[in-house]
Scaffold this active site. Sequence first.
Site, PDB file in Angstrom:
ATOM      1  N   ASP A 101     -12.141  21.167  30.253  1.00 46.13           N
ATOM      2  CA  ASP A 101     -13.189  20.181  30.510  1.00 46.13           C
ATOM      3  C   ASP A 101     -14.451  20.827  31.079  1.00 46.13           C
ATOM      4  OD1 ASP A 101     -12.425  17.770  29.533  1.00 46.13           O
ATOM      5  OD2 ASP A 101     -11.924  16.851  31.454  1.00 46.13           O
ATOM      6  N   ASP A 110      -0.954  22.051  35.439  1.00 45.53           N
ATOM      7  CA  ASP A 110      -2.259  22.290  36.028  1.00 45.53           C
ATOM      8  C   ASP A 110      -2.643  23.749  35.801  1.00 45.53           C
ATOM      9  OD1 ASP A 110      -2.536  19.704  36.872  1.00 45.53           O
ATOM     10  OD2 ASP A 110      -1.914  20.092  38.942  1.00 45.53           O
ATOM     11  N   ASP A 167      -0.678   9.875  37.037  1.00 42.22           N
ATOM     12  CA  ASP A 167       0.719  10.235  36.805  1.00 42.22           C
ATOM     13  C   ASP A 167       1.684   9.130  37.245  1.00 42.22           C
ATOM     14  OD1 ASP A 167      -0.010  10.646  39.442  1.00 42.22           O
ATOM     15  OD2 ASP A 167       0.378  12.797  39.423  1.00 42.22           O
TER      16      ASP A 167
END
Length: 435
Positions: free
Chosen positions: A123, A170, A262
């Site tokens: 991103d 992550d 989540d």
Amino acid sequence: DGRRQTRIGAWFDRHPLVLRALALVALAWGAVYLTWRIGWSGQGANPVLFAALLVTEIYGVYALAMLTWFSWSRPPARRPEIRGEHSVDVYVCTYDEPAEVVLATLAGCRALTYPHTTYLLDDGRRPEMEELARLAGARYMTRPDNSHAKAGNINHALPRTGGDLVFVLDADHVPMPDALDALVGYFDDDRMAVVQSPHDFSNHDSVQHYMVGRHEQSLFYRVICPGKDRHGAAFWCGSAALIRREALLGIGGVATETIAEDFHTTIRMQREGWRSAYHDEVLVQGLAPHDLDGYLLQRDRWARGNLAVFTLPESPLRARTLAWRQRLSYLSSLLAYLAPPMRLLLLATLAVVLWTGALPMKLSVVALAALWLPSVALNLMAGSGLARGYQRIAETTHFELLTMEIYTRALRCAVVPGKTAFKVTPKQGVDLGGW
């Protein structure tokens, strides 16, 4: 476990019948004490202080009851045999993490022994990330905007990839070579949507570590999560989870209404009949927030995002399609954010008592010795045992003191979530000390 657990906790872990008996005695004594408190200790006491102290005491007994429920048994993790064929995509989500952090994760992904395709979802739209992906044998993917942060990043990738399963990581979570081998077998169950594994951290000098091998999240991942798995209420914790792509697409992708996508997404999938599981084996090594600023930023985001679920159809108070054990388990997850504010309320009550001389209850020395003292002692002993050595009483106090201000502020999100930008937890930092 022998290294991270305290001695007394490890002893209770080996003697579960003694632990259960202690917990039940503590709860029974707590119930007797609260009955006396409500019925016989208020005469002549300041009514406001009486109520404030009573609320903290009721919460203390409730918290012990929930910990007893979660910690009742802790069976060893077993890897299910892989019978079917499952194609796997690995999503590494990144925004502004340093190149050396992302490179370590991509190297771990390349070493995964189960057949897979790795995607670097960037991103940050950084040319150096595209080069890192090429060097590590991963595919690079980006998008024109950053709408909905990490959730939007994953949703952008889902229709553009084809794996049956998605392993979400992550940018700072390095997987072990056999991570997928441990998790894929769960998905021979056609209704399994998500399998979560523990988060563990390689930087043992972080602000959330109490010693090498034990950190502030150890209690959650080693005691609470196995309990949630027994209740059918294990949930995706953001990373180190394997998720069925069909289940995500079936609910319209990762939930974007909160910044705790989540937790919210898991409940939404379960409302559609999907199942979840927890695999109690460390399969990734991440980076914990190094300093207090990063730690509080992360916890503030978790608190505000999770408490906002109270305002949605996925709230445990409203999601009637969930089983009662799931609803209670999820509700307890959200009410756990009350622990630090309760610590603040207790300190505020003490401060008013010392300043004004007004008393929150009236009791004799006999009642103090026969009811209050055993209740407190049993609660502390049972709580310490139920933590199974993954958190000391002093460590719990430390955690609550650190977070009581941000969690108290976050309580408003249970009613009015507001609009808050998703901020990535810093992966590096230097603690400057101070207040």
